[in-house]
Design an enzyme around this catalytic site. Sequence first.
Site, PDB file in Angstrom:
ATOM      1  N   ASP A   1     -39.808 -16.956   7.928  1.00 18.19           N
ATOM      2  CA  ASP A   1     -39.180 -15.881   8.709  1.00 18.19           C
ATOM      3  C   ASP A   1     -37.684 -16.153   8.827  1.00 18.19           C
ATOM      4  O   ASP A   1     -36.846 -15.288   8.573  1.00 18.19           O
ATOM      5  CB  ASP A   1     -39.839 -15.820  10.092  1.00 18.19           C
ATOM      6  CG  ASP A   1     -39.217 -14.744  10.972  1.00 18.19           C
ATOM      7  OD1 ASP A   1     -38.994 -13.635  10.471  1.00 18.19           O
ATOM      8  OD2 ASP A   1     -38.952 -15.036  12.158  1.00 18.19           O
TER       9      ASP A   1
ATOM     10  N   LYS B   1     -41.142 -29.582   7.372  1.00 19.67           N
ATOM     11  CA  LYS B   1     -40.489 -30.493   8.315  1.00 19.67           C
ATOM     12  C   LYS B   1     -41.352 -31.751   8.382  1.00 19.67           C
ATOM     13  O   LYS B   1     -41.805 -32.177   9.442  1.00 19.67           O
ATOM     14  CB  LYS B   1     -40.351 -29.791   9.681  1.00 19.67           C
ATOM     15  CG  LYS B   1     -39.482 -30.526  10.697  1.00 19.67           C
ATOM     16  CD  LYS B   1     -37.998 -30.517  10.371  1.00 19.67           C
ATOM     17  CE  LYS B   1     -37.241 -31.419  11.331  1.00 19.67           C
ATOM     18  NZ  LYS B   1     -35.811 -31.552  10.996  1.00 19.67           N
TER      19      LYS B   1
ATOM     20  N   ASP C   1     -34.188 -14.448   6.522  1.00 18.34           N
ATOM     21  CA  ASP C   1     -33.023 -13.786   7.138  1.00 18.34           C
ATOM     22  C   ASP C   1     -31.715 -14.410   6.643  1.00 18.34           C
ATOM     23  O   ASP C   1     -30.742 -13.713   6.371  1.00 18.34           O
ATOM     24  CB  ASP C   1     -33.073 -13.879   8.677  1.00 18.34           C
ATOM     25  CG  ASP C   1     -33.730 -12.650   9.311  1.00 18.34           C
ATOM     26  OD1 ASP C   1     -34.647 -12.095   8.673  1.00 18.34           O
ATOM     27  OD2 ASP C   1     -33.325 -12.248  10.416  1.00 18.34           O
TER      28      ASP C   1
ATOM     29  N   ASP D   1     -34.293 -27.790   7.883  1.00 15.63           N
ATOM     30  CA  ASP D   1     -32.900 -27.756   8.352  1.00 15.63           C
ATOM     31  C   ASP D   1     -31.943 -27.904   7.170  1.00 15.63           C
ATOM     32  O   ASP D   1     -30.953 -27.182   7.052  1.00 15.63           O
ATOM     33  CB  ASP D   1     -32.650 -28.827   9.433  1.00 15.63           C
ATOM     34  CG  ASP D   1     -33.173 -30.207   9.066  1.00 15.63           C
ATOM     35  OD1 ASP D   1     -33.898 -30.340   8.051  1.00 15.63           O
ATOM     36  OD2 ASP D   1     -32.857 -31.173   9.788  1.00 15.63           O
TER      37      ASP D   1
ATOM     38  N   TYR E   1     -47.632 -18.690  13.965  1.00 15.32           N
ATOM     39  CA  TYR E   1     -47.792 -17.290  14.368  1.00 15.32           C
ATOM     40  C   TYR E   1     -49.232 -16.980  14.781  1.00 15.32           C
ATOM     41  O   TYR E   1     -49.465 -16.065  15.562  1.00 15.32           O
ATOM     42  CB  TYR E   1     -47.416 -16.353  13.217  1.00 15.32           C
ATOM     43  CG  TYR E   1     -45.958 -15.997  13.140  1.00 15.32           C
ATOM     44  CD1 TYR E   1     -44.984 -16.979  13.050  1.00 15.32           C
ATOM     45  CD2 TYR E   1     -45.556 -14.664  13.132  1.00 15.32           C
ATOM     46  CE1 TYR E   1     -43.647 -16.650  12.952  1.00 15.32           C
ATOM     47  CE2 TYR E   1     -44.221 -14.319  13.032  1.00 15.32           C
ATOM     48  CZ  TYR E   1     -43.270 -15.309  12.945  1.00 15.32           C
ATOM     49  OH  TYR E   1     -41.948 -14.980  12.842  1.00 15.32           O
TER      50      TYR E   1
HETATM   51  C1  IPM Z   1     -40.383 -10.145   9.960  1.00 12.27           C
HETATM   52  C2  IPM Z   1     -40.229  -9.891  11.432  1.00 12.27           C
HETATM   53  C3  IPM Z   1     -41.577 -10.129  12.089  1.00 12.27           C
HETATM   54  C4  IPM Z   1     -41.936 -11.578  11.894  1.00 12.27           C
HETATM   55  C5  IPM Z   1     -41.682  -9.748  13.567  1.00 12.27           C
HETATM   56  C6  IPM Z   1     -41.154  -8.377  13.850  1.00 12.27           C
HETATM   57  C7  IPM Z   1     -43.109  -9.893  14.048  1.00 12.27           C
HETATM   58  O1  IPM Z   1     -39.222 -10.655  11.979  1.00 12.27           O
HETATM   59  O2  IPM Z   1     -41.193  -9.469   9.316  1.00 12.27           O
HETATM   60  O3  IPM Z   1     -39.684 -11.015   9.445  1.00 12.27           O
HETATM   61  O4  IPM Z   1     -41.498 -12.440  12.659  1.00 12.27           O
HETATM   62  O5  IPM Z   1     -42.672 -11.853  10.964  1.00 12.27           O
HETATM   63 MN    MN Z   2     -38.074 -11.831  10.499  1.00 12.91          MN
END
Ligand code: IPM
Ligand code: MN
Length: 360
Positions: free
Chosen positions: A244, A188, A248, A220, A142
């Site tokens: 990230d 990884k 999710d 993975d 990032y």
């Molecule tokens: C998160 C979001 C952010 C990230 C984006 C919106 C920059 O997806 O906080 O997880 O990728 O960190």
């Molecule tokens: Mn995110």
Amino acid sequence: MQSYKIAVLPGDGIGPEVMDAALKVLDAVGKMESVQFEYEYAQVGGCAIDETGSPLSKETLQMCQRSDAALLGAVGGPKWESLPQDKKPEQALLKLRGGLGLYSNLRPAVVFPALARASSLQEEIVSGVDVMVVRELTGGIYFGTPKGADENKGWNTMVYERHEVERIARVAFDLARKRNSRVCSVDKANVLDVSQFWRDIVIEVHKDYPDVELEHMYVDNAAMQLVRTPKQFDVIVTGNMFGDILSDIASMVTGSLGMLPSASLGEKYSLYEPVHGSAPDIAGQNVANPLAMIMSVAMMLSYTLDLPQAGAAVQEAVSKVLEAGYRTGELFQEGDKLVTTTEMSELVIKKLTQVRERVA
Ligand code: IPM
Ligand code: MN
């Protein structure tokens, strides 16, 4: 009266709605605990671009620096998607994280008993899941340079420095000690040099934590294991991009992305935000789930403001409201009671009062 300054950054999409809902809960906490919360508002993300041309102004960053903690709703939306990379709303988040030195991102994924059946996975696989994803937040791909794109090529750089890996590893091991003493470091290392480096440093730091169990997993495989047997995990520590993605996945195990709070912590500052995005498709309709934002407030109370009992009470109130069958739209199933964003917040406040009366 003890007073705290909170920087409030509602942002875009459903950000302002869930923020309003969460601040009402925080106001209720203030009354109960006899502490005062002073809010200072600023725009970030797309709305800030519309107003000032920049997703995060210097003044807004400074406002966060003179606050005790910052709360953020969400940023982004289709309106700003075609802007160049360095002008996008998401830059506000990256600049806040970088500018405030928020290197450690805690994303707890906890399955509430009442929501176990709302997960897309089988109930017996998810019930009892309690994973803490520790995501490194100010390094990795990032932030690495060189980066850029021209007509024929696009490039980013995944780079980690020793001190960055050392400090996030310590955060994970320290947290594990307060939980079930197990850390899984995700990388990884079978392909990436930066990942082998990460793994070596984590192993070094682990020497100071012989009481904590450490395992390593390729990203993975970790993604697969998270949906196969999520209960095997206690603390997961990983780099910025893997964190990230894995957070999710972890969120869907819990039933809804609308349920995941997060804390972003550094040496001096802290910022709390839901893991979910700005959900422009449902913005302005009073239907968004405010619980991730409300639980982010709970984390702020516990981690930064030294009001851990209040934080725990908010968390318990949320759990009680879910047990009583109240759901916002994205979690609604037959037999549930459908409520709006504002109603959900009022319900949490009502339960909170009951929880506090019992404790007092
Ligand atoms: C998160 C979001 C952010 C990230 C984006 C919106 C920059 O997806 O906080 O997880 O990728 O960190
Ligand atoms: Mn995110």
